[in-house]
Scaffold this active site. Structure first.
Site, PDB file in Angstrom:
ATOM      1  N   HIS A 141     113.207 -44.701 -15.579  1.00 45.49           N
ATOM      2  CA  HIS A 141     114.292 -43.752 -15.312  1.00 45.49           C
ATOM      3  C   HIS A 141     114.867 -43.998 -13.922  1.00 45.49           C
ATOM      4  CE1 HIS A 141     115.660 -39.768 -13.681  1.00 45.49           C
ATOM      5  NE2 HIS A 141     116.316 -39.777 -14.818  1.00 45.49           N
ATOM      6  N   LYS A 144     124.004 -37.137 -24.300  1.00 43.22           N
ATOM      7  CA  LYS A 144     123.170 -35.942 -24.348  1.00 43.22           C
ATOM      8  C   LYS A 144     123.225 -35.272 -25.716  1.00 43.22           C
ATOM      9  CE  LYS A 144     122.083 -36.385 -20.028  1.00 43.22           C
ATOM     10  NZ  LYS A 144     120.713 -36.848 -19.666  1.00 43.22           N
TER      11      LYS A 144
END
Length: 387
Positions: A320, A182
């Site tokens: 995803h 992230k």
């Protein structure tokens, strides 16, 4: 043959993880069971699915509109020429009397049911879902394994650079070769430090991606693009709001390395607008549609056809969702790779209990259907739906 009943329930994820935009403390997911009148080994064939993590449970729409429409249809109108369930007809049935646009309000609910139907279809056929999808949508290509990268690098209390490096070493030790972490939940200097720390562990910049989770305004998106550009990472994921194609084009103009996006788009039309107006480059960028959250497999096949017409290859599509559903879809359509989130989202993350990643590849299972039955903890949750 007919669908006797469709049941659903909402399950909390119970996760304390955080990305650049939100935490998962309230996140729920819908689990669906499509119960047919086909009997195997003394039990009805049941198809299962769940809406992959990132969107909340959507049982209200299912109960109010989509399940009643399927159950009210004449059973023979939902079958294919061979007598099996026809997901394309079932998708059309669910979309009756639905106004164009507003996809997110219904696409997750419809897609979750549709993927559960595919699980039932493959079980009735006695084949793994990836093989059924390959026969229908990929010329029957025989693929036995798919590339698999691991997502992680979350922001957590007490997690510094050493802990981040330890996490990456652990995942590499599990057989993964590419890691995604992230960015955006800290300052740019802090996040650059995290990237540099991660690069000391992975073999090259080709083995590290970053994910901003669509959390940047224009100023931060352009600043991060300039700060990350020298590292030539595998991809920079979702640097802008999912629908801000103009800003994405600005980012792409100054960021030469690959960009990944698309997981928060829920229709073929939106993905078409993305590749036409978002400045993306078909020779390097990554499309990340979440199939159960965007109307399911049939509509995804239409999205792939559209992308082909726009000059995109299947190798550029990395759906995803790190789960058995995505694994079957990637293998069946012959796509670029599969995501993984081992140990992150409880029973909903990961693959079969006996699955093993080897040199960045995950072998496709040969069990009929999606293969949830080999995920003991998740399958126990699913079994509660049918009593």
């Amino acid at each position: 043959m007919r669908i006797r009943e469709i049941r659903e329930t909402a399950i909390p994820l119970k996760s304390s993880l955080r990305n650049a935009v939100f935490d998962f403390s309230e996140m729920t997911t819908s689990v669906v069971a499509v119960i047919t009148d086909v009997v195997r080994e003394g039990k009805p064939v049941v198809g299962y699915a769940f809406n992959s993590t990132g969107r909340y449970a959507c049982g209200a729409q299912m109960r109010a509109r989509f399940v009643p429409r399927i159950l009210a249809a004449k059973p023979e109108t939902l079958l294919d020429a061979g007598g099996n369930l026809d997901p394309e007809k079932i998708l059309a049935c669910m979309l009756q009397r639905e106004k164009p646009g507003g996809h997110t309000e219904r696409s997750v609910a419809i897609g979750t049911i549709e993927v559960a139907v595919w699980d039932a279809v493959a079980k009735i056929a006695g084949k793994p879902l990836h093989r059924v999808l390959s026969e229908r949508y990929n010329g029957g290509a025989a693929i036995d394994k798919v590339p698999c990268y691991v997502g992680g690098g979350w922001y957590e209390p007490g997690k510094g650079l050493k802990e981040l490096q330890d996490e990456i070493r652990e995942k590499l030790g599990q057989g993964y070769t590419t890691m995604k972490i992230k960015v955006g939940g800290a300052s740019i200097p802090e996040d650059v430090g995290r990237v540099e720390a991660a690069l000391k562990v992975v073999s090259s910049s080709e083995n590290l991606a970053v994910d901003a989770n669509a959390g940047f305004d224009r100023t931060r998106a352009l600043a991060y693009a300039k700060a990350l550009a020298p590292y030539r990472l595998r991809w920079f994921e979702e640097p802008t709001d999912p629908l801000d194609y103009a800003l994405l084009a600005e980012v792409a103009a100054i960021y030469d390395a690959p960009i990944g996006t698309g997981e928060n788009l829920f229709s073929t039309q939106d993905v078409r607008n993305l590749v036409r107006f978002g400045g993306l480059r078909a020779d390097r960028d990554i499309i990340q549609t979440d199939v159960p959250q965007s109307y399911g497999v049939v509509q995804f096949s239409r999205t792939i056809d559209m992308l082909k017409n726009e000059g995109w290859r299947r190798a550029s599509i990395f759906p995803h969702g790190g789960n058995q559903m995505t694994l079957a879809i990637v293998g069946g359509f012959g796509l670029g790779g599969c995501e993984a989130y081992p140990g992150v989202f409880g029973v909903f993350a990961g693959f079969a209990d006996d699955a093993k990643v080897e040199n960045g590849y995950l072998r496709l299972p040969e069990r009929p259907g999606i293969g949830f039955e080999a995920q003991n903890a998740l399958y126990a949750v699913m079994q509660e739906l049918i009593g």
